[in-house]
Design a protein around this motif. Structure first.
Motif: not given
Length: 926
Positions: A526-538
């Protein structure tokens, strides 16, 4: 009389057989029809789920294609690189694309982006340069509606759907975008997850079978849905639940007929035997002979007992020793078969009349049974001994014991599972050994102190226990435990109620499993689907969902406030005061003192000079810069605010429940922090900035799209005002005036390009000092300036229309107009050419990367009579560095024909001097 009895012996079994046959056949037919209805319902439910999933998948991909075109830059110097980056990012975030194709205005394929792996594609880089027809889709109009085509590829052996349209119907020069989808791969993945092997199905479009599974059997259970859209194609889904290998209805009919025949046959035999026994009038003999036990009657003789009567089963039971035992007294018989230890018990029954019962293991080899059950009762002066062969029962008990041991070994060996039993009060009385592997506690400790280890129970615990009390199996539920090692575990319980004949709950049994790892994996996904993989932001999609939810909350609050106001107006004043007083008293002090803020603020952030870092040091440097910038952003937001990366170097922040004045103070600090930040990479130092568009979110906000568009426009205005600042979008007259003014300038710009509405000016370029003895008659050097005529005849400053031309992708056309009309003016004044040293013409970054513009300028320079060495093109230092490869190609091409180049704002041997005596000196005037 005998004849009537014989009729009953045959008639009653026959009637019973017919009755039972009809009953079982009816039950079998009913079950078959019920199973058919269940299959239809099950197929209908799954088909609707598949349809919804496919529609959601289709909507997301089609919207992604539209978003790609909406975000298409109007002044990007290299559209192919931009398209490739956006396409690879899109295919990385949304699976299912087999290819994304960029086609220029002339219909030639410029670039093809394909996913790295996992999806088959019929379109590869070999098609680059070919016409649009090579892709398989011919786009015939300039419409915002996607055109589609369904193609079967011999290369991939799959069907493919192609969709595409013009990037901008208003600006066809941007070209077209075509997206390809591998239908079999997409449907295979999605239907494999949703349907499973227990269904037969077929998906068709335009009479083409796109994907199927199993073989549809036309038995009236096929469910066909109405056509529904999937990536701009209408699909028809037909689904059928597979027939169970065991036909329960037919099985019941066959078994019922066999049972009916058996029962009727047994009844016939019983009636026939009863008739015979009644005729023989041997009631006692019949009872004893019909007994399944050996019945022995003993008569007391002195201190012993002698056998006086025995039924036939006794002869069978003691076969092999019957003749010998019949001549002995009871004491001798028991000694013969090694039962002599029980003789005193039999004597006690004869004296007291208290029955005696025992299970005896047979150790004698004189009789066949291994275990016997003996019952001794007093019958008048005699005693009656009943002997039953219980060998099979004891063997069954031993088998059951061994089975229980195997069951225990199986249960205790389950990995991350355990079985349990609870009382009706939900107290654990048994758990298998698997609990120790999971939590570290022994089974006994867990049963005794289970409540001590619980960390969290479901919120619906009371409802779950009510469901169990009614005798219904509830849905599985989760309980959090603290393990012996201190680590938390999440256990999923699946309770099964055990009820008695009256429906009362007597126990609860079930199986539990440790789902800690599974839930942790779900949270990670769920986190990976809703967050930017580079910065960790939404990411953009999660941010859009949060923004829409926030707007819905604003609307709901408005409705609630309106209803509350109407309710208060309808009530009496005294009641209102009392209610308000009671409500105030019930609130906590913290809630009473907190102000209710009904607004939030959204900030659209675009990084300045980010492209310079990317082009100079590569994408790894850009990624490192984005990570460090996101860290700075996090320092100025709290846990309730939203911070997201929505594009390459674009961010969005929503300050929840904060006023605009408070947010601007935060932004002032944020901009200072960004200004003080220095990015270092490979011994290179960069200064970056941020342009921020600010807009207030309140009950008047119409939609998320309008909000983002307004914030984006405000961000552009911040860039126009000098970058590294914020601009607040306000719904006011002054704001509308600014927008109207920009629209008027933009309209004037379009009219000027069509009707030659520009006017050229010259500005002298002179040296700062003239060496002594230099001849005063020097050649003239000047820079070409541009002015735009407004509708009222006044001139519009370049500081107003140049930024608009850059934003709307018109700057290359403006540059071409300047070059063409400068050369045309010089050609019309041949006498002036000999007095000219250099004529400087400014070129924008868009023109520098436009291959078509380079071709047109080259052709014009080769066809003019003006010496090429008198023309000097000026480009800014930033433009040259940002578009290094394009600048190198552009400069080398024009220098080959004699033109010269200068870096503007860099400092060379020319300095621009403004002459106030002739502020509007026209070109070629002395």
């Amino acid at each position: 009389m005998l004849k009537r009895i014989n009729h009953r012996v045959y008639a009653l079994p026959t009637m019973l057989f017919l009755f039972l046959s009809v009953l079982f056949v009816s039950a079998g037919i009913y079950l078959q029809e019920d199973e058919k209805s269940a299959r239809i319902s099950k197929a209908q439910s799954v088909a609707e789920q598949v349809k919804i999933s496919l529609e959601v998948f289709s909507t997301e991909r089609v919207q992604a294609i539209h978003n790609l075109m909406l975000n298409w830059p109007t002044f990007e110097p290299n559209q192919v690189d931009w398209f490739n980056a956006q396409a690879m990012s899109l295919m990385g975030m949304q699976k299912g694309f087999s290819s994304l194709v960029f086609i220029d205005e002339q219909g030639a394929i410029q670039w093809i982006a394909t996913p790295s792996s996992g999806t088959r594609t019929r379109i590869d880089n070999q098609l680059i340069g070919l016409p649009m027809e090579a892709v398989g889709l011919q786009i015939t109009g300039l419409s915002e509606t996607l055109e589609s085509a369904l193609i079967y590829s011999q290369k991939t052996q799959h069907h493919h759907i192609l969709v595409g349209r013009a990037i901008s119907p208003q600006e066809p020069e941007h070209g077209y975008v075509v997206a390809g989808f591998d239908v079999q791969t997409i449907l295979g993945v999605m239907l494999g997850e949703l349907v499973g092997p227990q269904f037969n199905f077929s998906l068709t479009s335009d009479n083409n079978v796109l994907f199927d599974g199993g073989e549809l059997v036309n038995d009236g259970t096929i469910v066909s849905l109405t056509p529904f859209p999937f990536i701009k194609r209408d699909l028809v889904l037909s689904m059928q639940s597979q027939l169970s290998p065991y036909n329960s209805g037919m099985l019941i009919i066959v078994i019922g007929l066999l049972m009916s025949a058996l029962v009727s046959y047994v009844l016939h035999k019983q009636l026939k035997g009863a008739v015979k026994l009644s005729m023989s009038q041997q009631r006692y003999l019949t009872a004893s002979e019909a007994s399944l036990d050996a019945l022995l009657i003993y008569q007391p003789v002195d201190n012993d007992f002698v056998l006086v009567e025995a039924n036939s089963y006794s002869r069978y039971l003691f076969r092999g020793a019957c003749d010998v035992l019949s001549t002995m007294h009871l004491a001798e018989q028991m000694q013969y078969i090694r039962f002599d230890s029980d003789f005193d018990n039999v004597t006690e029954v004869a004296k007291t009349g208290v029955p005696y019962e025992a299970h005896i293991a047979v150790t004698s080899d004189k009789i066949v049974p291994e275990w016997l059950k003996i019952q001794v009762v007093k019958a008048g002066d005699n005693i009656a001994v009943t002997v039953r062969d219980v060998t099979e029962r004891f063997r069954a008990q031993q088998d059951l014991k061994r089975s229980e041991e195997r069951y225990r070994r199986l249960v205790d060996g389950m990995h991350r599972h355990f079985v349990y039993t609870k009382t009706a009060e939900h107290n654990f009385v048994y758990v298998s050994a698997g609990i120790e592997d999971i939590l570290g506690y022994s089974a006994n400790d867990f049963c005794e102190d289970q409540a001590k280890y619980v960390r969290q129970v479901p919120d619906q615990t009371f409802e779950i226990r009510q469901i169990i009390a009614s005798g219904t199996k509830p849905e599985p539920y989760l309980v959090h435990y603290r393990g012996k090692s201190g680590q938390d575990h999440i256990i999923e319980f699946s309770d099964t109620p055990i009820v008695d004949e009256d429906g009362m709950l007597i126990a609860v049994e079930g199986i539990a499993r440790d789902v800690t790892k599974e839930l942790a994996l779900q949270e990670e996904v769920y986190f990976q689907a809703n967050h930017d993989q580079l910065t960790g932001l939404l990411n953009r999609y999660a941010f859009d969902a949060q923004l829409r939810s926030l707007l819905n909350d604003f609307k709901n609050n408005d409705v609630d406030d309106a209803q509350q106001e109407r309710h208060e107006n309808n009530g009496s004043a005294n009641v209102t005061r009392l209610t308000s007083h009671l409500s105030t008293q019930s609130l906590s002090p913290t809630l009473q003192t907190q102000p209710q803020t009904t607004q939030s603020v959204m900030c659209f952030v675009d990084m300045d000079r980010f492209k310079l870092v990317n082009d100079s040091c590569g994408h790894p440097a850009g990624d490192k810069l984005l990570k460090e910038i996101s860290t700075i952003f996090r320092q100025y937001v709290n846990s309730t605010d939203l911070l997201a990366r929505i594009g390459g170097d674009e961010f969005c922040i929503i300050f929840k429940n904060q006023r605009l004045d408070d947010v601007t103070k935060i932004l002032d600090k944020l901009l200072i922090a960004i200004s003080n930040y220095r990015f270092v990479y490979d011994d290179k130092l960069f200064f970056v900035g941020a342009s921020i568009g600010v807009i207030e979110i309140n009950s008047n906000t119409t939609s998320a799209e309008a909000l983002i568009k307004a914030a984006d426009n405000a961000c552009y205005k911040a860039k126009h005002l000098g970058r590294n600042r914020y601009f607040v979008f306000r719904e006011s007259d002054s704001q509308m005036a600014i927008d109207d003014s920009e629209n008027q300038v933009l309209h004037a710009l379009h009219r000027a390009l069509q009707n030659d509405g520009f006017e050229l000016y010259s500005q002298a370029i002179m040296p700062l000092s003239v060496p002594d003895g230099t001849h005063t008659a020097q050649l003239q050097h000047y820079e070409i300036l541009l002015r735009l005529h407004a509708k009222d005849g006044n001139l519009i400053s370049p500081s107003l229309f140049i930024p608009l031309a850059e934003r709307h992708g018109l700057m290359n056309k403006v540059d071409l107009w300047v070059v063409e009309n400068t050369l045309k003016t010089l050609e019309q004044n041949p006498a002036h050419i000999d007095n000219v040293g250099k004529v400087a013409i400014n070129l924008s970054g868009i023109t520098l990367g436009d291959e078509m513009a380079l071709h047109k300028i080259t052709q014009r320079m080769q066809s003019t009579s003006i010496p090429a060495e008198k023309i000097c093109f000026e480009i800014t230092e930033t433009t040259a560095v940002t578009n290094l490869n394009a600048a190198k190609h552009f400069i080398s091409t024009l220098r080959d024909i004699g033109c010269s180049f200068a870096l503007d704002d860099f400092g060379a041997w020319y300095v621009i001097i403004y002459i106030p005596q002739k502020p509007r000196c026209r070109l070629c005037e002395n």
